[in-house]
Scaffold this motif. Structure first.
Motif, PDB file in Angstrom:
ATOM      1  N   TYR A   1      24.642   2.162  17.831  1.00 53.77           N
ATOM      2  CA  TYR A   1      23.430   2.538  18.687  1.00 53.77           C
ATOM      3  C   TYR A   1      23.083   3.927  18.120  1.00 53.77           C
ATOM      4  O   TYR A   1      21.819   4.088  17.947  1.00 53.77           O
ATOM      5  CB  TYR A   1      23.558   2.283  20.026  1.00 53.77           C
ATOM      6  CG  TYR A   1      22.838   0.920  20.231  1.00 53.77           C
ATOM      7  CD1 TYR A   1      21.345   0.580  20.637  1.00 53.77           C
ATOM      8  CD2 TYR A   1      23.743  -0.480  19.995  1.00 53.77           C
ATOM      9  CE1 TYR A   1      21.051  -0.739  20.985  1.00 53.77           C
ATOM     10  CE2 TYR A   1      23.141  -1.618  20.313  1.00 53.77           C
ATOM     11  CZ  TYR A   1      21.992  -1.767  20.620  1.00 53.77           C
ATOM     12  OH  TYR A   1      21.399  -3.024  20.722  1.00 53.77           O
ATOM     13  N   PHE A   2      24.006   5.058  18.170  1.00 49.74           N
ATOM     14  CA  PHE A   2      23.480   6.068  17.420  1.00 49.74           C
ATOM     15  C   PHE A   2      22.979   6.245  16.502  1.00 49.74           C
ATOM     16  O   PHE A   2      22.090   6.832  15.900  1.00 49.74           O
ATOM     17  CB  PHE A   2      25.069   7.001  17.638  1.00 49.74           C
ATOM     18  CG  PHE A   2      24.780   8.362  17.445  1.00 49.74           C
ATOM     19  CD1 PHE A   2      24.579   9.443  18.440  1.00 49.74           C
ATOM     20  CD2 PHE A   2      24.833   8.880  16.086  1.00 49.74           C
ATOM     21  CE1 PHE A   2      24.468  10.564  18.163  1.00 49.74           C
ATOM     22  CE2 PHE A   2      24.736  10.235  15.627  1.00 49.74           C
ATOM     23  CZ  PHE A   2      24.504  11.124  16.707  1.00 49.74           C
ATOM     24  N   ASN A   3      23.785   5.303  15.397  1.00 46.70           N
ATOM     25  CA  ASN A   3      23.273   5.173  13.893  1.00 46.70           C
ATOM     26  C   ASN A   3      22.101   4.357  13.951  1.00 46.70           C
ATOM     27  O   ASN A   3      21.119   4.818  13.039  1.00 46.70           O
ATOM     28  CB  ASN A   3      24.346   4.368  13.354  1.00 46.70           C
ATOM     29  CG  ASN A   3      23.688   3.933  11.789  1.00 46.70           C
ATOM     30  OD1 ASN A   3      23.822   5.119  11.081  1.00 46.70           O
ATOM     31  ND2 ASN A   3      23.878   2.742  11.247  1.00 46.70           N
ATOM     32  N   MET A   4      21.662   3.694  14.830  1.00 45.80           N
ATOM     33  CA  MET A   4      20.331   3.014  14.813  1.00 45.80           C
ATOM     34  C   MET A   4      19.191   3.995  15.300  1.00 45.80           C
ATOM     35  O   MET A   4      18.080   3.983  14.703  1.00 45.80           O
ATOM     36  CB  MET A   4      20.138   1.903  15.756  1.00 45.80           C
ATOM     37  CG  MET A   4      20.965   0.636  15.539  1.00 45.80           C
ATOM     38  SD  MET A   4      20.680  -0.628  16.629  1.00 45.80           S
ATOM     39  CE  MET A   4      22.608  -1.195  16.794  1.00 45.80           C
ATOM     40  N   ILE A   5      19.621   4.874  16.338  1.00 43.73           N
ATOM     41  CA  ILE A   5      18.434   5.572  16.846  1.00 43.73           C
ATOM     42  C   ILE A   5      18.438   6.975  16.133  1.00 43.73           C
ATOM     43  O   ILE A   5      17.079   7.519  15.902  1.00 43.73           O
ATOM     44  CB  ILE A   5      18.923   5.766  18.402  1.00 43.73           C
ATOM     45  CG1 ILE A   5      18.654   4.317  19.136  1.00 43.73           C
ATOM     46  CG2 ILE A   5      18.039   6.832  18.890  1.00 43.73           C
ATOM     47  CD1 ILE A   5      19.284   4.357  20.577  1.00 43.73           C
ATOM     48  N   LYS A   6      19.504   7.555  15.910  1.00 39.44           N
ATOM     49  CA  LYS A   6      19.195   9.168  15.834  1.00 39.44           C
ATOM     50  C   LYS A   6      18.714   9.617  14.485  1.00 39.44           C
ATOM     51  O   LYS A   6      17.747  10.275  14.279  1.00 39.44           O
ATOM     52  CB  LYS A   6      20.535   9.937  15.794  1.00 39.44           C
ATOM     53  CG  LYS A   6      21.184   9.708  17.058  1.00 39.44           C
ATOM     54  CD  LYS A   6      20.570  11.192  17.795  1.00 39.44           C
ATOM     55  CE  LYS A   6      21.362  11.225  19.387  1.00 39.44           C
ATOM     56  NZ  LYS A   6      21.017  12.568  19.879  1.00 39.44           N
ATOM     57  N   PRO A   7      19.170   8.816  13.196  1.00 35.76           N
ATOM     58  CA  PRO A   7      18.333   9.255  12.059  1.00 35.76           C
ATOM     59  C   PRO A   7      16.952   9.079  11.913  1.00 35.76           C
ATOM     60  O   PRO A   7      16.214   9.609  11.353  1.00 35.76           O
ATOM     61  CB  PRO A   7      19.162   8.327  11.023  1.00 35.76           C
ATOM     62  CG  PRO A   7      20.691   8.086  11.598  1.00 35.76           C
ATOM     63  CD  PRO A   7      20.122   7.900  13.201  1.00 35.76           C
TER      64      PRO A   7
END
Length: 510
Positions: A337-343
């Motif tokens: 979810y970090f990969n989905m949101i942060k970039p």
């Protein structure tokens, strides 16, 4: 033991961790890492809120599905999933903060909330009937409110069955009447939340498989947390009826849905990448080029490691190995979810800063051009006056007038050139908005600003990779979630002994 006792030690650990995470979350408001607009704080709040709220409603979905399917194996620990589902109430409060920030323009995570950007972007204008603050607010409040109403109604009947009911099917029939619509409601409406909360961070991008992908990630995380919590509670003397057979079934779900998650991950990536569709490929291009550790580490944590650990049948019966695998997978899907949101959120910020810089430059250039024109006019006046005073011939004055005209023209052209350059800066967005052909210009612009200096982004803790703040905030949210869940477990009989399927669950064999 029939009733769970939430010890003062457990309260201190979970509550203290939650408080520590809250302090770190507040600290992230002031430690932006140079990105500005307090984006680190807002993305951390969104990331962890969505992750734990998602675990809650996926637990409700699993509860409803197994109940409707006459499954008995999970009845032993169904109180755990009921408690997971009740977290939707504090989850609604957490998302309420995001909603208030959206209306007050306190955060800039969503490109579609910038009315100026929407007005000049055909694709965002096209999506504006769905991507807007009204829809975001309504979907968040109404859908989460309905979820909470459904699971709280089920839990109320379930507890009444243990305190006032019998082992007959009367209460169970009532539970099924709530469980069946709960499956349909969550199944059909949770994609709306996922699209608005997460997918719309990359405002120009879309994927018809994204809701499946995000839901599979949440399901695996929910199973992993269930396993770890049950192992902990068994170590404290609770759930004596939960045996290796139950953990074997949970382990099979952990393994199987991890494989399904990988299937959706690969299908979404391969089909979009192979087709080279501009408005879809950019999501992966951005993450592969600028966040390779996030992109490939995601696959390592959530497929390769659980695959090789859980592939053997006996590892699903060993508490230590199963706990270790569950911890990796649980963190791995938080990482997902970090990969989905942060970039996507960072890219929106880059686009905003580029747009603001373009306006500032345009204003400065206009002022410079105006000053240049004023200087030319003053020079011409002085020259003409000197020519008249000295008796200079008319042709000399005409020459100066011609020079002045040329200088003024040059100043005008400078404005034109800058206007063309400024227009060119946004041409990619306009082209992307109207073009779905998938060429290189469309591909870059569809990333919500990916074409504006996105290549070679410098490392930023909290964006490129989770920093110590992010890890601490994650643990804080986990502590708060467990504090709430354990509080709910202490308010009802831990084992639903009057459930008509309790004996079947007690003697469960795989």
């Amino acid at each position: 033991m029939e009733n769970f006792v939430f010890s003062s030690r457990a309260k201190a650990i979970t509550g203290g961790t939650a408080l520590f995470g809250l302090l770190l979350l507040i600290a992230s408001y002031f430690v932006d890492g140079g990105e500005g607009h307090h984006m680190r704080f807002w993305t951390n709040l969104l990331h962890n809120s969505v992750f734990f709220i998602g675990i809650s409603f996926i637990a409700c979905f699993a509860y409803g599905a197994f109940t409707t399917a006459y499954a008995g194996w999970f009845v032993q620990f169904k109180r755990v999933w009921e408690a997971f589902g009740m977290f939707l109430l504090p989850g609604l409060f957490l998302m309420g903060i995001i909603v208030v920030g959206l209306w007050m323009h306190a955060h800039h995570m969503y490109h579609w909330n910038d009315q100026e950007a929407v007005a000049t972007d055909a694709l965002l204008t096209h999506k504006s009937s769905f991507l807007n603050p009204v829809w975001f607010t309504g979907a968040t409040i109404i859908i989460l409110g309905v979820y909470y109403w459904l699971i709280s109604s089920v839990r109320k009947i379930s507890i009444d069955e243990d305190t006032n009911g019998t082992t007959s099917y009367a209460h169970h029939r009532r539970i099924k009447k709530w469980a069946a619509p709960m499956i349909a409601v969550i199944g059909f409406t949770s994609p709306f939340l996922i699209w608005q909360w997460i997918m719309s961070l990359d405002a120009h991008w879309y994927s018809t498989m994204f809701a499946w992908y995000a839901s599979a990630s949440l399901f695996v995380a929910m199973i992993a947390l269930t396993i770890m919590l049950l192992i902990y509670l068994k170590s404290r003397g609770y759930f004596p009826g939960v045996t290796a057979e139950h953990f074997h079934d949970l382990g099979k779900y952990l393994f199987a849905i991890s494989i399904f998650w990988t299937y959706v991950w690969f299908s979404q990536f391969m089909l979009i990448w192979y087709a080279n569709v501009g408005e879809e490929t950019i999501y992966f291009k951005l993450r592969m080029d600028e966040y390779p550790v996030l992109f490939w580490g995601n696959l390592l944590l959530n497929f390769i490691m659980p695959f090789f650990i859980l592939m053997r049948n006996d590892t699903k019966r060993k508490y230590g190995t199963l706990f270790f695998a569950s911890a990796i997978v649980f963190f791995g899907h938080w990482f997902d979810y970090f990969n989905m949101i942060k970039p996507g959120a960072r890219q929106t910020l880059i686009e905003m800063e580029h747009h603001a810089a373009g306006h500032d430059e345009a204003h400065t250039t206009t002022l410079d051009a105006g000053n240049s024109h004023g200087e030319d006019h003053a020079t011409a006046t002085m020259d003409d006056h000197a020519a008249d005073h000295a008796g200079t011939d008319e042709s000399h004055g005409a020459d100066h007038a011609g020079d002045d005209h040329a200088m003024a023209a040059t100043g005008d052209h400078a404005d034109d050139d800058h206007a063309m350059a400024t227009t060119g800066d946004h041409a990619g967005d306009d082209h992307a908005a109207g073009d779905h052909g998938g060429d290189e210009h469309g591909t870059m612009a569809m990333g919500g600003g990916a074409g504006h200096d996105s290549h070679g982004l410098e490392f930023k803790s909290g964006y490129t990779l989770p920093g110590l703040l992010e890890i601490g905030i994650f643990l804080g949210f986990l502590g708060g979630f467990l504090f709430f869940v354990l509080s709910m477990l202490a308010k009802a009989p831990l084992e639903p002994k009057k459930d008509p399927y309790y004996e079947e669950s007690l003697h469960h064999h795989t």
